[in-house]
Design a protein around this motif. Structure first.
Motif, PDB file in Angstrom:
ATOM      1  N   SER A  84       5.153  -5.172  -5.478  1.00  0.00           N
ATOM      2  CA  SER A  84       5.140  -6.626  -5.625  1.00  0.00           C
ATOM      3  C   SER A  84       4.817  -7.235  -4.271  1.00  0.00           C
ATOM      4  O   SER A  84       4.841  -6.535  -3.250  1.00  0.00           O
ATOM      5  N   PRO A  85       4.533  -8.527  -4.212  1.00  0.00           N
ATOM      6  CA  PRO A  85       4.279  -9.151  -2.910  1.00  0.00           C
ATOM      7  C   PRO A  85       5.465  -9.033  -1.955  1.00  0.00           C
ATOM      8  O   PRO A  85       5.285  -8.963  -0.740  1.00  0.00           O
ATOM      9  N   GLU A  86       6.667  -8.992  -2.498  1.00  0.00           N
ATOM     10  CA  GLU A  86       7.869  -8.937  -1.667  1.00  0.00           C
ATOM     11  C   GLU A  86       8.288  -7.503  -1.345  1.00  0.00           C
ATOM     12  O   GLU A  86       9.015  -7.274  -0.366  1.00  0.00           O
ATOM     13  N   ILE A  87       7.874  -6.550  -2.157  1.00  0.00           N
ATOM     14  CA  ILE A  87       8.323  -5.164  -1.995  1.00  0.00           C
ATOM     15  C   ILE A  87       7.103  -4.258  -1.819  1.00  0.00           C
ATOM     16  O   ILE A  87       6.428  -3.912  -2.795  1.00  0.00           O
ATOM     17  N   PRO A  88       6.795  -3.891  -0.577  1.00  0.00           N
ATOM     18  CA  PRO A  88       5.688  -2.951  -0.374  1.00  0.00           C
ATOM     19  C   PRO A  88       6.061  -1.582  -0.915  1.00  0.00           C
ATOM     20  O   PRO A  88       7.248  -1.245  -1.047  1.00  0.00           O
ATOM     21  N   SER A  89       5.068  -0.799  -1.229  1.00  0.00           N
ATOM     22  CA  SER A  89       5.347   0.515  -1.795  1.00  0.00           C
ATOM     23  C   SER A  89       4.270   1.509  -1.399  1.00  0.00           C
ATOM     24  O   SER A  89       3.150   1.134  -1.049  1.00  0.00           O
ATOM     25  N   ILE A  90       4.637   2.769  -1.460  1.00  0.00           N
ATOM     26  CA  ILE A  90       3.720   3.883  -1.229  1.00  0.00           C
ATOM     27  C   ILE A  90       3.764   4.752  -2.472  1.00  0.00           C
ATOM     28  O   ILE A  90       4.843   5.093  -2.972  1.00  0.00           O
TER      29      ILE A  90
ATOM     30  N   ALA B  45       3.632   6.806   7.019  1.00  0.00           N
ATOM     31  CA  ALA B  45       3.101   5.659   6.278  1.00  0.00           C
ATOM     32  C   ALA B  45       4.201   4.655   5.976  1.00  0.00           C
ATOM     33  O   ALA B  45       3.990   3.431   6.077  1.00  0.00           O
ATOM     34  N   LYS B  46       5.361   5.149   5.604  1.00  0.00           N
ATOM     35  CA  LYS B  46       6.486   4.256   5.312  1.00  0.00           C
ATOM     36  C   LYS B  46       6.853   3.428   6.531  1.00  0.00           C
ATOM     37  O   LYS B  46       7.045   2.202   6.443  1.00  0.00           O
ATOM     38  N   ALA B  47       6.958   4.079   7.700  1.00  0.00           N
ATOM     39  CA  ALA B  47       7.314   3.362   8.920  1.00  0.00           C
ATOM     40  C   ALA B  47       6.236   2.360   9.298  1.00  0.00           C
ATOM     41  O   ALA B  47       6.537   1.222   9.703  1.00  0.00           O
ATOM     42  N   ALA B  48       4.961   2.756   9.171  1.00  0.00           N
ATOM     43  CA  ALA B  48       3.864   1.861   9.530  1.00  0.00           C
ATOM     44  C   ALA B  48       3.841   0.628   8.639  1.00  0.00           C
ATOM     45  O   ALA B  48       3.660  -0.505   9.113  1.00  0.00           O
TER      46      ALA B  48
ATOM     47  N   VAL C 133      -1.754  10.654   1.131  1.00  0.00           N
ATOM     48  CA  VAL C 133      -0.923   9.478   1.344  1.00  0.00           C
ATOM     49  C   VAL C 133      -1.642   8.299   0.705  1.00  0.00           C
ATOM     50  O   VAL C 133      -2.754   7.945   1.111  1.00  0.00           O
ATOM     51  N   LEU C 134      -1.025   7.710  -0.304  1.00  0.00           N
ATOM     52  CA  LEU C 134      -1.629   6.605  -1.043  1.00  0.00           C
ATOM     53  C   LEU C 134      -0.983   5.309  -0.567  1.00  0.00           C
ATOM     54  O   LEU C 134       0.017   4.856  -1.106  1.00  0.00           O
ATOM     55  N   MET C 135      -1.582   4.749   0.481  1.00  0.00           N
ATOM     56  CA  MET C 135      -1.042   3.550   1.112  1.00  0.00           C
ATOM     57  C   MET C 135      -1.983   2.380   0.810  1.00  0.00           C
ATOM     58  O   MET C 135      -2.919   2.091   1.551  1.00  0.00           O
TER      59      MET C 135
ATOM     60  N   LEU D  71      -5.837  10.381   3.433  1.00  0.00           N
ATOM     61  CA  LEU D  71      -5.315   9.018   3.463  1.00  0.00           C
ATOM     62  C   LEU D  71      -6.204   8.151   2.581  1.00  0.00           C
ATOM     63  O   LEU D  71      -7.422   8.119   2.758  1.00  0.00           O
ATOM     64  N   ILE D  72      -5.588   7.455   1.631  1.00  0.00           N
ATOM     65  CA  ILE D  72      -6.337   6.691   0.627  1.00  0.00           C
ATOM     66  C   ILE D  72      -5.701   5.319   0.461  1.00  0.00           C
ATOM     67  O   ILE D  72      -4.488   5.201   0.292  1.00  0.00           O
ATOM     68  N   SER D  73      -6.539   4.297   0.489  1.00  0.00           N
ATOM     69  CA  SER D  73      -6.089   2.943   0.163  1.00  0.00           C
ATOM     70  C   SER D  73      -6.856   2.481  -1.070  1.00  0.00           C
ATOM     71  O   SER D  73      -7.943   1.907  -0.971  1.00  0.00           O
ATOM     72  N   ASP D  74      -6.293   2.768  -2.224  1.00  0.00           N
ATOM     73  CA  ASP D  74      -6.924   2.398  -3.498  1.00  0.00           C
ATOM     74  C   ASP D  74      -5.840   2.188  -4.553  1.00  0.00           C
ATOM     75  O   ASP D  74      -6.043   2.465  -5.725  1.00  0.00           O
TER      76      ASP D  74
END
Length: 459
Positions: A185-191, A379-382, A415-417, A177-180
């Motif tokens: 966009s601010p309106e559209i989250p993405s993974i 990750a998508k659901a979270a 998982v790149l969240m 699991l990586i957050s980097d």
């Protein structure tokens, strides 16, 4: 999970204060003048992992900067998540373009400004705070955790691959699991499900044994700066395709399904150009701007020097000229193969009036992850629960070398969240990270651990 979420919400201000302490340490890995500060950041982080209640933490020495390791493994029946991040940062230069001091964290318009705020101290710290929320709020975690946090990501992650390769048993897990990374966009989250690779090289063209007077020698001596300019100019054709023979041989192109998904994304090309101050784009023929940014290979000059560059005039033919090149690679390209092809091409194109050498500096292989696997869906659901909008799966144009290392040596998908934005100015003056996204990232990671644990139990 509810108690963990409640703990994170009630301790948000404390978490921000602690992040400021970490951001205040100038852990610039690329400059040896900051070596003591990099070590100080590693010590601070290891002490902090210990303080939040991890079972085991340690600082691992390498030939370069240390790796911080921590683990909390309580039940072999639980899935194990290997968390990666980095505590090193880019140099703050140019200092005169910062509105505030880069290592004196400042709040403005809901964001925290400092070098490393987004890349990657702020996002890495979300992972730490999520674990703390569970340990303090719930008393336990739904997953086992292993943290691998390095201090050389900004210099090419020179030590991390050998560490991963040599410690397969210790790092045994089910997913990384990586957050980097950044959201679309601010309106559209993405993974992120795909990353480009990187091959970084330095080219040197050498001619006469010293700089020469351009009046006495010009016209008969092949100028290394001119030769280098011709070589570089010839690396793209009129369609902006790279001319190195065989460069595209192994490229895995976007599928029609991927291109259709890309076409549905509301990428605002005009706004994107305006944000970076350009009037038009230059893409490979046949591909959109967003496809070119994230899913096509590239070759770019990152630095170019030779001869006299001081004030006024000095009429010389330089004895040598240099350039730094970065090539972003896509699946199934190989770093070593592309290095070989570039070097062969330069030797074939260079005139016999000069000599050309190439140094292979650092690189990382490209990666794709199947978006349908359980941890990606968790990750998508979270993220959707926290952001209130269904995330999209996208490729990212950058490179995180450890992702390929995890896949190659440990068989782990990543998982790149990430909760960054392109507007966060990473690697640039006035880097910042929205405090709302810092909070949401912590909450999303808390939810991810619970959802992934539930998915693992149901198998």
């Amino acid at each position: 999970m509810d108690a963990a979420l409640s703990y994170a919400q009630s301790h948000h201000d404390t978490f921000v204060d602690e992040l400021e302490d970490l951001l205040s340490i100038p852990s610039v890995s690329t400059d040896s003048a900051y070596a003591d500060d990099v070590q100080r950041a590693a010590t601070w982080l290891a002490d902090h992992l210990d303080a939040i209640g991890l079972q085991h933490t340690e600082i691992l020495d390498t030939d370069g900067h240390p790796i911080v390791y921590g683990e909390h493994v309580t039940d072999p029946a639980k899935p194990t998540v290997v968390v990666y991040g980095h505590y090193d940062v880019q140099p703050p230069d140019p200092l005169e373009e910062w509105d505030t001091a880069p290592f004196e964290p400042t709040h403005h318009n809901g964001s925290i400004y400092a070098r490393g705020a987004c890349d990657d101290k702020g996002q890495m710290f979300m992972q730490v705070k999520a674990a703390q929320a569970y340990l303090s709020g719930e008393g336990e975690l739904p997953v086992n955790l292993k943290y691998v946090i390095e201090g050389e990501e900004e210099t090419g992650s020179m030590a991390i691959e050998s560490y991963i390769q040599e410690n397969g048993d210790r790092l045994d897990g089910d997913v990384a699991l990586i957050s980097d990374t950044a959201m679309f966009s601010p309106e559209i989250p993405s993974i992120t499900y795909g990353l480009r690779g990187l091959a970084y090289a330095e080219i040197t063209v050498e001619g006469p044994n010293r700089d020469l007077h351009s009046g006495n020698y010009g016209g008969a001596v092949d100028n290394p700066a001119n030769v280098l300019s011709r070589l570089l100019a010839g690396l793209h054709d009129a369609d902006h395709r790279i001319t190195i023979p065989g460069f595209y041989d192994d490229v895995r192109d976007l599928t029609e399904t991927e291109r259709e998904a890309y076409a549905e994304l509301p990428f605002d090309e005009e706004a994107w150009m305006e944000a970076i101050g350009i009037d038009d784009v230059r893409t490979e023929a046949g591909y959109t701007t967003f496809e070119s940014l994230t899913a096509r290979p590239t070759l770019d000059v990152n630095g170019l020097w030779g001869g006299y560059t001081g004030e006024g005039a000095k009429t010389v033919l330089p004895s040598e000229a240099h350039a730094k090149l970065s090539m972003r690679l896509v699946p199934e390209q190989s770093v070593d193969d592309i290095y070989d092809k570039l070097e062969a091409h330069l030797q074939a194109e260079a005139p016999n009036t000069v000599s050309v050498t190439m140094r292979r500096l650092h690189g990382g292989d490209p990666v794709l992850v199947d978006p349908s696997i359980p941890p990606m869906q968790a990750a998508k659901a979270a993220m959707q629960e926290v952001r209130g909008t269904e995330p999209v799966f996208v490729r990212n144009g950058g490179t995180i070398p450890v992702v390929a290392d995890f896949q190659r040596h440990l068989g782990l998908d990543s998982v790149l969240m990430g909760f960054g934005l392109d507007s966060d100015a990473i690697h640039s003056p006035n880097e910042h990270f929205g405090l709302d996204r810092f909070r949401q990232g912590i909450e999303a990671i808390i939810r991810f651990h619970q959802r992934y644990a539930a998915a693992a139990d149901s198998r």
